[in-house]
Enzyme design. Sequence first.
Site, short mmCIF file in Angstrom:
data_model
loop_
_atom_site.label_atom_id
_atom_site.label_comp_id
_atom_site.label_asym_id
_atom_site.label_seq_id
_atom_site.Cartn_x
_atom_site.Cartn_y
_atom_site.Cartn_z
N SER A 41 0.84 -1.20 0.00
CA SER A 41 0.00 0.00 0.00
C SER A 41 0.87 1.25 0.00
CB SER A 41 -0.90 0.01 1.23
OG SER A 41 -1.49 1.29 1.37
N HIS B 286 -1.30 -1.23 -4.19
CA HIS B 286 -2.57 -0.86 -3.55
C HIS B 286 -2.61 0.65 -3.34
CE1 HIS B 286 -6.06 -1.82 -0.95
NE2 HIS B 286 -5.61 -0.87 -0.15
N ASP C 239 -4.75 3.76 -1.90
CA ASP C 239 -5.85 4.12 -1.00
C ASP C 239 -6.36 5.51 -1.32
OD1 ASP C 239 -6.08 1.84 0.85
OD2 ASP C 239 -4.00 2.34 1.34
N MET D 101 -8.93 8.32 -0.32
CA MET D 101 -9.77 8.74 0.83
C MET D 101 -10.27 10.16 0.60
SD MET D 101 -7.56 7.35 4.04
CE MET D 101 -6.60 5.84 3.96
N HIS E 275 -8.36 1.21 -3.89
CA HIS E 275 -9.28 1.00 -2.77
C HIS E 275 -9.96 2.33 -2.48
CE1 HIS E 275 -9.59 -0.03 1.83
NE2 HIS E 275 -10.77 0.06 1.25
N MET F 137 -12.07 4.61 -0.52
CA MET F 137 -12.71 4.87 0.77
C MET F 137 -13.38 6.24 0.65
SD MET F 137 -9.72 3.32 3.15
CE MET F 137 -8.57 3.42 1.79
N MET G 240 -11.80 -5.77 5.68
CA MET G 240 -10.90 -4.84 6.38
C MET G 240 -10.53 -5.41 7.75
SD MET G 240 -10.22 -2.27 4.43
CE MET G 240 -9.31 -1.32 5.65
N ASP H 89 -6.76 -6.24 4.52
CA ASP H 89 -6.10 -4.93 4.49
C ASP H 89 -6.17 -4.30 5.87
OD1 ASP H 89 -5.13 -2.41 3.83
OD2 ASP H 89 -6.88 -1.83 2.64
C1 DX5 Z 1 -6.24 1.76 5.69
C2 DX5 Z 1 -5.86 1.42 4.28
C3 DX5 Z 1 -4.75 0.47 4.17
C4 DX5 Z 1 -3.45 0.92 4.79
C5 DX5 Z 1 -2.85 -0.28 5.43
O1 DX5 Z 1 -7.49 2.32 5.73
O2 DX5 Z 1 -6.95 0.87 3.57
O3 DX5 Z 1 -4.53 0.03 2.83
O4 DX5 Z 1 -2.54 1.47 3.88
O5 DX5 Z 1 -1.71 0.11 6.13
P1 DX5 Z 1 -0.99 -0.89 7.15
O6 DX5 Z 1 -0.58 -2.09 6.37
O7 DX5 Z 1 0.14 -0.08 7.68
O8 DX5 Z 1 -2.01 -1.24 8.22
ZN ZN Z 2 -6.50 -0.02 1.59
#
Ligand code: DX5
Ligand code: ZN
Length: 232
Positions: free
Chosen positions: A8, A31, A33, A35, A64, A66, A135, A173
């Site tokens: 990620s 990956h 993220d 947000m 991903h 969010m 998750m 994740d």
């Molecule tokens: C959190 C993200 C993850 C995050 C995971 O909401 O969706 O993808 O990057 O990070 P680690 O592996 O550090 O928990």
């Molecule tokens: Zn993620």
Amino acid sequence: MALQINPSILSADFSRLADEAKAVEGADWLHVDVMDNHFVPNLTLGVPVVESLGKATDTPLDCHLMIEDPDRWAPQYIEAGAGSVTFHVEAAAAPVRLAREIRAKGARASMALKPATPIEPYEDLLPELDMLLVMTVEPGFGGQAFLDIMLPKIRRTRQLIDKHGLELWLQVDGGVSAATIERCAEAGADVFVAGSAVYGAQDPAKAVAELRHLAEKATTAPGTGDGLVTGR
Ligand code: DX5
Ligand code: ZN
């Protein structure tokens, strides 16, 4: 399907994203993220960054989302180059329509569940999906502790996938590391997202290889050497 490790980039240096992508070239997917500060209390990146990142790496992008209103925004991430798009079922107005649209546009359709969202109401939707994300932290931030209480949900999801004979990937994740990946693999996950465990390491590529080795070890029947998957 072989187990997959998806670093990620949330834990990478955002000022050097192209280099950070190259640092994990042995990974299966990158990956990403996304947000929006509404669905989760954090803000990261959007379509233009995904587009640039896609041009900077040969590793396919696993986006991903969010975000609120993924029904409206998901198609733009496919046009920007995402090979897989994950929306949260808690945010989607019409998850079946959205999954079909993602597939029709040529990407893999994936649906995510927050920790308090059960899998059971969505059993009938599984054939519409290419991946299901359980998750293992509350979404929003990297570096959080893995929630062991999610292991039963991973197991139940694997049972549903097997019951229906689906080629559906099961992703985890949040808090996935050398200390937790074996538990996830034993419970039936086959796609592992790791942020801080990869980008917090001295050598990110080596961290990916180590995580892969641990997950494979946890799913290979001892003594048989035939790579049979157990514990499901
Ligand atoms: C959190 C993200 C993850 C995050 C995971 O909401 O969706 O993808 O990057 O990070 P680690 O592996 O550090 O928990
Ligand atoms: Zn993620």
